[in-house]
Design an enzyme around this catalytic site. Structure first.
Site, PDB file in Angstrom:
ATOM      1  N   GLY A  21       0.763  -1.249   0.000  1.00 58.51           N
ATOM      2  CA  GLY A  21       0.000   0.000   0.000  1.00 58.51           C
ATOM      3  C   GLY A  21       0.792   1.296   0.000  1.00 58.51           C
ATOM      4  N   ASN A  23       1.303   3.083  -2.644  1.00 57.41           N
ATOM      5  CA  ASN A  23       0.525   3.994  -3.492  1.00 57.41           C
ATOM      6  C   ASN A  23      -0.695   4.519  -2.740  1.00 57.41           C
ATOM      7  OD1 ASN A  23       1.472   4.457  -6.368  1.00 57.41           O
ATOM      8  ND2 ASN A  23       1.842   2.268  -6.095  1.00 57.41           N
ATOM      9  N   MET A  96      -4.481  -6.990  -6.832  1.00 61.94           N
ATOM     10  CA  MET A  96      -3.922  -8.017  -7.712  1.00 61.94           C
ATOM     11  C   MET A  96      -4.946  -9.046  -8.191  1.00 61.94           C
ATOM     12  SD  MET A  96      -1.122  -6.530  -7.921  1.00 61.94           S
ATOM     13  CE  MET A  96       0.192  -7.425  -8.713  1.00 61.94           C
ATOM     14  N   ARG A  97      -6.227  -8.686  -8.231  1.00 64.28           N
ATOM     15  CA  ARG A  97      -7.256  -9.587  -8.771  1.00 64.28           C
ATOM     16  C   ARG A  97      -7.856  -8.968 -10.017  1.00 64.28           C
ATOM     17  NH1 ARG A  97      -7.470 -14.399  -5.612  1.00 64.28           N
ATOM     18  NH2 ARG A  97      -7.029 -13.825  -3.474  1.00 64.28           N
ATOM     19  N   LEU A  99     -11.044  -8.011 -12.163  1.00 61.34           N
ATOM     20  CA  LEU A  99     -12.460  -7.737 -11.873  1.00 61.34           C
ATOM     21  C   LEU A  99     -13.305  -8.133 -13.079  1.00 61.34           C
ATOM     22  CD1 LEU A  99     -11.867  -4.274 -10.194  1.00 61.34           C
ATOM     23  CD2 LEU A  99     -12.639  -6.359  -9.031  1.00 61.34           C
ATOM     24  N   ASN A 113      -6.682   2.277 -12.504  1.00 61.46           N
ATOM     25  CA  ASN A 113      -5.654   1.345 -12.033  1.00 61.46           C
ATOM     26  C   ASN A 113      -4.288   1.950 -12.318  1.00 61.46           C
ATOM     27  OD1 ASN A 113      -4.479  -1.140 -11.124  1.00 61.46           O
ATOM     28  ND2 ASN A 113      -4.157  -1.727 -13.264  1.00 61.46           N
ATOM     29  N   HIS A 115      -0.317   0.694 -13.104  1.00 58.49           N
ATOM     30  CA  HIS A 115       0.456  -0.496 -13.474  1.00 58.49           C
ATOM     31  C   HIS A 115       1.898  -0.068 -13.752  1.00 58.49           C
ATOM     32  CE1 HIS A 115       1.231  -4.469 -15.085  1.00 58.49           C
ATOM     33  NE2 HIS A 115       1.911  -3.876 -16.049  1.00 58.49           N
ATOM     34  N   ASP A 147     -10.910  -1.379 -17.989  1.00 63.72           N
ATOM     35  CA  ASP A 147     -11.967  -2.001 -18.795  1.00 63.72           C
ATOM     36  C   ASP A 147     -11.919  -3.501 -18.528  1.00 63.72           C
ATOM     37  OD1 ASP A 147      -9.902  -2.997 -20.260  1.00 63.72           O
ATOM     38  OD2 ASP A 147     -10.360  -1.908 -22.102  1.00 63.72           O
ATOM     39  N   GLY A 149     -10.281  -5.957 -19.865  1.00 68.53           N
ATOM     40  CA  GLY A 149      -9.039  -6.702 -20.079  1.00 68.53           C
ATOM     41  C   GLY A 149      -8.133  -6.626 -18.864  1.00 68.53           C
TER      42      GLY A 149
END
Ligand code: GAR
Length: 296
Positions: A21, A23, A96-97, A99, A113, A115, A147, A149
């Site tokens: 955490g 970020n 890290m899941r 959606l 998000n 990355h 989105d 992907g």
């Protein structure tokens, strides 16, 4: 309508994190209680041990663990909480899941998000090791709308750092994290200002004949044009947008593009050019920059 933002009031934000955490901490610092941009009102984790939850509690922010018992159960509970707390914007920060569409669709345009790569390059896991293996000279981080992907979706903002001789995945991770802690709050301010948004029907209508041209731009180029479009429409100059996209236009278009660049990253040469434009244009552009840059 290009974007559901600005709201005209401070936003209510939720952060979803699975791990340490850092970020989240940067976001909590950038958006402290009672600041005009908005506050983080809820932190959610799929991992009850996540240090992110401790960071939130320490600052008096509601922290909820929803232990992972499958996607459907997790998402159902999370969606319920977001609704109950009146959340406007959801920020994934080391979540890290993946959606499902049932979660992503209703939040599209209000779900971000971060990355640790220059997407669309290096989605997924083990990013820094893969960047080193490929011999890249440069890497960075991307904030994007989520989105359906994995690590795809329209880009809000990217930042770059060099890869140096002798780097390891750990040194690279540290460098990228340092960048991320500044990048994410800035990206959030762009979204909350209505200057970053996913291209949709509103944009298509505004662009008219220039829409096919817009679609030709690379994913990393589009955000600049979107910021310029948002600025021109905020200035009541939406009719200049198609020409701007086709590389035409006068001082106002130039001012919008200079400001759109500077909103992502400072650049002395561009500041200089901006200062040489007509007073009316300069004042508008500088006002937009001031609002995003002076966070509190
Ligand atoms: C960050 O580098 C973030 O970009 C990455 O996980 C790290 C979380 O660090 N996210 C992803 O890889 C998502 N695909 P943190 O827990 O210290 O914020």
């Amino acid at each position: 309508m290009l974007s559901p933002f600005p709201l005209g009031r401070p936003a209510r934000m939720a952060v979803m994190a699975s791990g340490r955490g850092t970020n989240l901490e940067a976001l909590l610092e950038a958006f402290p209680p009672k600041n005009p941009w908005g506050e983080v009102v809820l932190v959610l984790s799929d991992n009850p041990e996540a240090y992110a939850l401790r960071r939130a509690s320490r600052r008096g922010v509601e922290a909820v663990a929803i232990p992972w018992r499958g996607r459907k159960a997790f998402e159902g509970e999370a969606l319920g909480l977001l609704e109950a707390r009146g959340v406007d914007l959801v920020l994934l920060a080391g979540f890290m899941r993946l959606l499902s569409p049932a979660f992503v669709e209703p939040w599209y345009g209000r779900l971000l998000n971060i990355h640790p790569s220059l997407l669309p390059a290096y989605p997924g896991l083990r990013v820094h090791a893969r960047v080193l293996e490929a011999g890249e000279r440069e890497t960075g981080s991307t904030v994007h709308f989520v989105d359906q992907g994995m690590d795809t979706g329209p880009i809000v903002l990217q930042g770059r750092v060099p890869v140096l001789p002798g780097d390891t995945p750990e040194t690279l991770e540290r460098r990228v994290l340092f960048l991320e802690h500044r990048l994410y709050p800035r990206a959030v301010r762009l979204v909350l200002s209505g200057l970053a948004f996913p291209p949709g029907e509103g944009l298509k209508a505004l662009l008219g004949e220039a829409w096919p041209r817009f679609q030709e731009f690379a994913p990393g180029e589009k955000p600049l044009y979107l910021r310029a479009v948002a600025l021109l429409s905020a200035w009541g100059l939406g009719h200049l947008v198609p020409a701007a996209l086709l590389g035409q236009g006068g001082d106002w278009v130039r001012g919008a593009f200079l400001a759109a660049h500077l909103l992502a990253e400072d650049h002395p040469a561009l500041r200089q050019e901006l200062s040489e434009l007509s007073r009316e244009v300069r004042l508008r552009a500088e006002d937009a920059l001031r609002r995003v840059e002076s966070p509190l």
